[in-house]
Write a protein that holds these residues in place. Structure first.
Motif, short mmCIF file in Angstrom:
data_model
loop_
_atom_site.label_atom_id
_atom_site.label_comp_id
_atom_site.label_asym_id
_atom_site.label_seq_id
_atom_site.Cartn_x
_atom_site.Cartn_y
_atom_site.Cartn_z
N VAL A 62 3.39 6.36 1.72
CA VAL A 62 4.18 5.18 1.39
C VAL A 62 4.89 5.31 0.03
O VAL A 62 6.01 4.83 -0.13
CB VAL A 62 3.27 3.93 1.41
CG1 VAL A 62 3.98 2.71 0.85
CG2 VAL A 62 2.79 3.66 2.83
N GLU A 63 4.29 5.96 -0.92
CA GLU A 63 4.82 6.00 -2.29
C GLU A 63 6.26 6.51 -2.37
O GLU A 63 7.09 5.88 -3.03
CB GLU A 63 3.89 6.83 -3.19
CG GLU A 63 4.16 6.64 -4.67
CD GLU A 63 5.35 7.44 -5.18
OE1 GLU A 63 6.04 6.95 -6.09
OE2 GLU A 63 5.61 8.53 -4.65
N PRO A 64 6.63 7.62 -1.72
CA PRO A 64 8.03 8.06 -1.83
C PRO A 64 9.02 7.05 -1.27
O PRO A 64 10.13 6.91 -1.78
CB PRO A 64 8.07 9.36 -1.02
CG PRO A 64 6.67 9.78 -0.83
CD PRO A 64 5.82 8.55 -0.95
N VAL A 65 8.62 6.34 -0.23
CA VAL A 65 9.51 5.34 0.37
C VAL A 65 9.69 4.17 -0.59
O VAL A 65 10.80 3.73 -0.85
CB VAL A 65 8.95 4.85 1.73
CG1 VAL A 65 9.81 3.73 2.30
CG2 VAL A 65 8.84 6.02 2.70
N THR A 66 8.59 3.66 -1.13
CA THR A 66 8.69 2.51 -2.03
C THR A 66 9.39 2.88 -3.33
O THR A 66 10.12 2.07 -3.89
CB THR A 66 7.31 1.91 -2.33
OG1 THR A 66 6.48 2.91 -2.91
CG2 THR A 66 6.66 1.39 -1.06
N ALA A 67 9.20 4.11 -3.80
CA ALA A 67 9.85 4.55 -5.04
C ALA A 67 11.37 4.63 -4.88
O ALA A 67 12.11 4.46 -5.86
CB ALA A 67 9.29 5.90 -5.47
N SER A 68 11.84 4.87 -3.67
CA SER A 68 13.28 5.01 -3.45
C SER A 68 13.97 3.69 -3.11
O SER A 68 15.19 3.65 -2.99
CB SER A 68 13.54 6.02 -2.32
OG SER A 68 13.09 5.51 -1.08
#
Length: 97
Positions: A62-68
């Motif tokens: 989830v982190e890469p999606v939320t960071a972008s």
């Protein structure tokens, strides 16, 4: 553990929702209670029950999606009682798809 993906409304939007909440009259709240505005969120996806040993892997996904993600815009649509008005446990604002 029951999990969901969500984001929090920004300060001005949260205050606007709070002010609208104050204008709701004639609602028999029964056992309901208003949660603090700091706990308000927009659920994007309900994940349901997730085993604790999977939390690390889920966070990595989830982190890469939320960071972008940038700023989002959502038009709030209507008030809805969940699961229904007769057995209401939650009053929610829904958004347009």
């Amino acid at each position: 553990m029951r999990l969901f993906l969500a984001f929090s409304p920004s300060g001005p939007e949260s205050r606007a929702i709070y002010n609208a909440r104050e204008r709701i009259t004639g609602v028999d709240e029964g056992p309901l209670r208003w949660v603090p505005a700091d706990n308000w969120h927009v659920t994007v996806s309900f994940l349901g029950e997730v085993a604790e040993h999977l939390l690390g892997a889920l966070a990595e996904l989830v982190e890469p999606v939320t960071a972008s993600c940038g700023r989002l815009s959502l038009k709030l649509d209507q008030l809805v009682w969940f699961p229904d008005v007769a057995k209401a446990r939650l009053l929610a604002l829904t958004g347009e798809p």
